[in-house]
Design an enzyme around this catalytic site. Structure first.
Site, PDB file in Angstrom:
ATOM      1  N   GLU A   1      92.078 152.659 -24.029  1.00  0.00           N
ATOM      2  CA  GLU A   1      91.678 151.610 -23.092  1.00  0.00           C
ATOM      3  C   GLU A   1      92.300 151.889 -21.719  1.00  0.00           C
ATOM      4  O   GLU A   1      93.511 152.075 -21.629  1.00  0.00           O
ATOM      5  CB  GLU A   1      92.140 150.248 -23.635  1.00  0.00           C
ATOM      6  CG  GLU A   1      91.419 149.893 -24.935  1.00  0.00           C
ATOM      7  CD  GLU A   1      92.220 148.954 -25.842  1.00  0.00           C
ATOM      8  OE1 GLU A   1      93.220 148.373 -25.396  1.00  0.00           O
ATOM      9  OE2 GLU A   1      91.827 148.822 -27.030  1.00  0.00           O
TER      10      GLU A   1
ATOM     11  N   SER B   1      88.636 148.062 -28.447  1.00  0.00           N
ATOM     12  CA  SER B   1      88.196 148.156 -29.843  1.00  0.00           C
ATOM     13  C   SER B   1      89.079 149.153 -30.572  1.00  0.00           C
ATOM     14  O   SER B   1      88.719 150.309 -30.764  1.00  0.00           O
ATOM     15  CB  SER B   1      86.739 148.642 -29.898  1.00  0.00           C
ATOM     16  OG  SER B   1      85.875 147.818 -29.167  1.00  0.00           O
ATOM     17  N   GLU B   2      90.255 148.686 -30.991  1.00  0.00           N
ATOM     18  CA  GLU B   2      91.215 149.638 -31.560  1.00  0.00           C
ATOM     19  C   GLU B   2      90.697 150.264 -32.849  1.00  0.00           C
ATOM     20  O   GLU B   2      90.959 151.446 -33.124  1.00  0.00           O
ATOM     21  CB  GLU B   2      92.572 148.968 -31.794  1.00  0.00           C
ATOM     22  CG  GLU B   2      93.374 148.724 -30.509  1.00  0.00           C
ATOM     23  CD  GLU B   2      92.930 147.485 -29.739  1.00  0.00           C
ATOM     24  OE1 GLU B   2      92.106 146.712 -30.271  1.00  0.00           O
ATOM     25  OE2 GLU B   2      93.403 147.291 -28.600  1.00  0.00           O
TER      26      GLU B   2
ATOM     27  N   GLN C   1      97.165 150.852 -26.071  1.00  0.00           N
ATOM     28  CA  GLN C   1      97.732 150.497 -24.776  1.00  0.00           C
ATOM     29  C   GLN C   1      99.155 149.963 -24.925  1.00  0.00           C
ATOM     30  O   GLN C   1     100.036 150.282 -24.120  1.00  0.00           O
ATOM     31  CB  GLN C   1      96.847 149.465 -24.095  1.00  0.00           C
ATOM     32  CG  GLN C   1      97.197 149.269 -22.651  1.00  0.00           C
ATOM     33  CD  GLN C   1      96.068 148.595 -21.902  1.00  0.00           C
ATOM     34  OE1 GLN C   1      95.853 147.403 -22.067  1.00  0.00           O
ATOM     35  NE2 GLN C   1      95.340 149.342 -21.100  1.00  0.00           N
ATOM     36  N   PHE C   2      99.377 149.137 -25.922  1.00  0.00           N
ATOM     37  CA  PHE C   2     100.716 148.791 -26.394  1.00  0.00           C
ATOM     38  C   PHE C   2     100.673 149.019 -27.900  1.00  0.00           C
ATOM     39  O   PHE C   2      99.647 148.754 -28.520  1.00  0.00           O
ATOM     40  CB  PHE C   2     101.075 147.331 -26.085  1.00  0.00           C
ATOM     41  CG  PHE C   2     101.375 147.091 -24.627  1.00  0.00           C
ATOM     42  CD1 PHE C   2     102.676 147.045 -24.164  1.00  0.00           C
ATOM     43  CD2 PHE C   2     100.340 146.924 -23.722  1.00  0.00           C
ATOM     44  CE1 PHE C   2     102.949 146.840 -22.820  1.00  0.00           C
ATOM     45  CE2 PHE C   2     100.598 146.721 -22.377  1.00  0.00           C
ATOM     46  CZ  PHE C   2     101.911 146.675 -21.919  1.00  0.00           C
TER      47      PHE C   2
ATOM     48  N   ILE D   1      98.037 148.149 -32.312  1.00  0.00           N
ATOM     49  CA  ILE D   1      97.641 149.002 -33.431  1.00  0.00           C
ATOM     50  C   ILE D   1      97.192 148.128 -34.613  1.00  0.00           C
ATOM     51  O   ILE D   1      96.486 148.598 -35.502  1.00  0.00           O
ATOM     52  CB  ILE D   1      98.815 149.934 -33.846  1.00  0.00           C
ATOM     53  CG1 ILE D   1      98.285 151.182 -34.562  1.00  0.00           C
ATOM     54  CG2 ILE D   1      99.846 149.195 -34.687  1.00  0.00           C
ATOM     55  CD1 ILE D   1      99.333 152.265 -34.750  1.00  0.00           C
TER      56      ILE D   1
ATOM     57  N   HIS E   1     103.967 142.515 -26.809  1.00  0.00           N
ATOM     58  CA  HIS E   1     104.021 143.752 -26.029  1.00  0.00           C
ATOM     59  C   HIS E   1     105.385 144.418 -26.172  1.00  0.00           C
ATOM     60  O   HIS E   1     105.812 145.155 -25.292  1.00  0.00           O
ATOM     61  CB  HIS E   1     103.732 143.477 -24.543  1.00  0.00           C
ATOM     62  CG  HIS E   1     102.356 142.939 -24.275  1.00  0.00           C
ATOM     63  ND1 HIS E   1     102.007 141.648 -24.548  1.00  0.00           N
ATOM     64  CD2 HIS E   1     101.238 143.532 -23.798  1.00  0.00           C
ATOM     65  CE1 HIS E   1     100.732 141.452 -24.219  1.00  0.00           C
ATOM     66  NE2 HIS E   1     100.248 142.575 -23.765  1.00  0.00           N
TER      67      HIS E   1
END
Lengths: 343, 350
Positions: free
Chosen positions: B53, B83-84, B106-107, B111, B151
């Site tokens: 992302e 959309s992980e 991204q973080f 996940i 985060h």
């Protein structure tokens, strides 16, 4: 009138018969205690698995759910190999470790499901990305059950394929049931074509019990993807004639069963073949007998296989045939399957 | 943050950190090391590509992939939807096709939506089919940045119980670079946990004329010592280092610090070897205690080195709560140097 020739029509018919017949034998073996889990049957919806996969070429990939044995057979997995796998015998083409009804066979271009549904499409997108990165004109066919289409992964996968314009065809099988719950309790959509709109995907609906309609539609989607015009979606309207994973549970809606029994994909295709003059009733009987004998032999051979599956399975055997081997019966070898094999 | 490693101050605890500049050496941050590993692998191996992302046009939330799109083009630097599951799924599929995809979370907290893809697809590919899935899933983990409960997490324990996954948590710039290289080249799925607190605080002189590859599964003795073994990984290395200096100065005892670097496969022999020499062990990690990775390490020490122990195994970990957003609460929540010092003193006095 279909564009297929007599030989191809026979192959379609033979694979419909093989699918139903093999599942019946697996069910019998389960009743006899030889197979540990009941087969996940595709009774009544065999035409979606067979017709969709029949539109693929060598080098394409398919992601069947557990209910698309027909697609796996069309890709070239021999019935004996399926039986050996279910019987947990050695000699399985896909190793001893995978679940029997969840084949992943990279050499055949088959990506099997895991347990949770809807995820295969996400993986097939990556296979398609690989095709694109190497500029290969290859295509992915991903089956998606109406139940599976309700998962987050399916949504992510549909959207990812669409936004990336990947060479993917999604065949949404609307068979009326998701495990033990009717699909109208799973989704509020009544016209399943509406699903495509959310992703900007071109889509069409077909009679999923008409193997030629499924094939023709799949071919359009596959050709479109192969031309680089991106993904599309087919909604196949069909009906699951048996319970989710056994034939003992109370199944379900007697009225619907009766109505859909009149639309059986095999008897319907037989009528087509006779009416168009491709076959006669006696020639169909000969074909049926041939398939029966092929399956009897496959069961006999599988039961006679040595081993328990605990030892390392042998290298996949290519069944010896006197006629030239059709490509679907040859193990496929691609650079993608070798560069990362190790250990 | 307690101790001297306050925000904005570059930490120089890594062994290369004290090296003077010379020809062929360049001061490299932890973040630059990660960036260079990806850049250089993409330069030399056309099968390596990245997805995630905001990684393309935007250059990544932490600007790790800035300039990648211009250099490698949109086919190899793919900006994805949020959309992980689709990202990780696509990485698995591409890996089936012989590519070596790197999927960025991204973080690392994000996940979670990809959990099914990782534990049911990626982790089981080799077992099911006999072929590996050479993919890397990387992303910033860890607290100390006052980023709150979504985060800041450390997710290694979620995946520690799943056979088929490798897990890496580098603490130094050299290891970040060398381990990421090894992870990209590895034939199986690797989860790569980058500590975001270290991104710009760690700076080391790394050679520019040599290819750094750090093998997976090998721990590193960060500081030799004879009195107590501290087993740790990630950003906690620097707290352990501070604690060791304090104990050395004030107590005259020497802590041996073992930086695991790779969590799976775990370098059990190195842990056991150190514990058998010191007879005392403290395990330090930033993730919460219950079900944390320290429990597994403690169990293995009990199985392999019980007779050599002179004291119970102790853990210093975060608290069993979500990570607080408020800076003073976060500081209380995270393990601090003083916590390590007092646990070490307790063990040394036992």
């Amino acid at each position: 009138m279909s564009s297929l020739n007599r030989h191809q029509l026979r192959e379609l018919y033979r694979h419909l018969l093989l699918t139903r017949g093999l599942e019946e034998r697996l069910e019998r073996l389960w009743h006899d205690g030889r197979v540990s889990a009941p087969p996940i049957r595709s009774l009544g919806q065999e035409a979606t698995g067979v017709g969709g996969a029949f539109a693929l070429r060598e080098g394409d990939w398919v992601a069947p759910s557990s209910r698309e044995l027909g697609a796996v057979l069309v890709r070239g997995l021999a019935p004996r190999e399926v039986l050996v796998r279910h019987l947990s015998m050695s000699g399985s083409p896909v190793g001893s470790s995978d679940q029997a009804d969840r084949f992943t066979a990279p050499a055949l271009g088959v990506l099997g499901p895991t347990g949770p549904l809807g995820t295969q499409l996400c993986v097939m997108n990556g296979v398609a990305l690989g095709f694109r990165l190497r500029a290969e004109p290859r295509v992915c066919l991903a089956y998606l059950g109406d139940g599976a289409s309700r998962t987050g992964a399916a949504h992510e996968g549909l959207n990812f394929a669409a936004v990336q314009g990947l060479p993917v065809l999604v065949l949404l099988v609307h068979n009326g049931w998701a495990s033990g719950t009717r699909s109208d309790r799973q989704a509020a959509v009544t016209d399943w074509l509406d699903v495509a709109g959310a992703y900007g995907l071109p889509a069409e609906s077909v009679d999923g019990n008409d193997v030629l309609q499924v094939y023709d539609s799949a071919l359009r989607g596959v050709q479109r993807a192969r031309r680089g015009e991106g993904p599309s979606l087919i909604v196949a309207e069909t009906y699951r004639m048996q319970a989710h994973a056994d034939d003992t549970g109370a199944q379900h809606d007697a009225e619907a069963l009766e109505a859909w029994a009149r639309r059986d994909p095999i008897t319907g295709f037989e009528s087509y073949l006779v009416e168009t003059g491709f076959e006669s009733r006696p020639s169909l009987a000969v074909l049926r007998e041939g398939v029966r004998r092929e399956l009897d032999l496959a069961v006999e051979e599988a039961l006679g296989s040595v081993g328990t599956g605990l030892e390392k399975p042998a290298v996949p055997a290519v069944p010896g045939e006197s006629e030239p081997t059709p490509w679907t019966r040859r193990p496929m070898v691609y650079p993608d399957l070798q560069t990362h094999e190790s250990g | 943050m307690a101790g001297s490693t306050g925000q904005g101050e570059a930490m120089q605890a890594a062994p290369d950190g004290a090296q003077p500049e010379r020809a062929g050496l360049r001061q490299t941050t932890y973040l630059e090391a990660i960036r260079e590993a990806m850049w250089e692998e993409m330069k030399t191996d056309p099968t390596v590509f990245i997805m995630g992302e905001d990684i393309g046009t935007y250059g990544g939330a932490f600007k790790i992939t800035e300039g990648f799109l211009e250099e490698f083009g949109p086919d190899r630097v793919i900006d994805t939807p949020i959309s992980e599951a689709a990202i990780v799924g696509a990485a698995i599929g591409a890996a089936h096709m012989g590519f070596k995809p790197i999927a960025e979370m991204q973080f690392i907290d994000f996940i979670a939506p990809a959990f099914d893809m990782i534990v049911n697809f990626a982790a089981k590919v080799r077992y099911r089919t006999g072929v590996g899935a050479p993919l890397v899933i990387r992303g910033p983990c860890g607290g100390g940045a006052h980023a709150g409960p979504f985060h800041s997490q450390n997710v290694e324990s979620y995946f520690a119980n799943v056979a088929g996954l490798k897990m890496v948590a580098p603490a130094t710039a050299r290891d970040a670079k060398g381990l990421l290289r090894a992870a990209i080249r590895d034939p199986d799925p690797v989860l790569f946990f980058e500590h975001k607190y270290l991104y710009r605080r760690i700076k080391e002189a790394l050679p520019t004329d040599e290819e750094i590859v750090v093998p997976l599964g090998v721990a590193r003795t960060h500081r030799p010592g004879s009195d107590l073994t501290v087993v740790t990984y990630g950003a906690m290395l620097y707290k352990a280092e501070e604690a060791a200096r304090t104990i050395s100065d004030e107590d005259g005892c020497e802590l041996e610090i073992l930086d695991l670097r790779t969590l799976r496969p775990l370098d059990t022999p190195s842990i056991v070897d150190s514990v058998r020499r010191t007879g005392r062990v403290l395990i330090v990690h930033e993730a919460p205690r219950f079900g944390g990775f320290a429990g597994e390490i403690a169990a293995q020490i009990c199985e392999e080195a019980f007779e050599w122990l002179d004291a119970p195994i102790r853990r210093v970990t975060a608290l069993d709560t979500p990570i607080p957003y408020s800076p003073p609460l976060e500081e209380h929540y995270l393990p601090q140097t003083d916590d390590i010092v007092s646990a070490a003193r307790w063990l040394l006095a036992y």
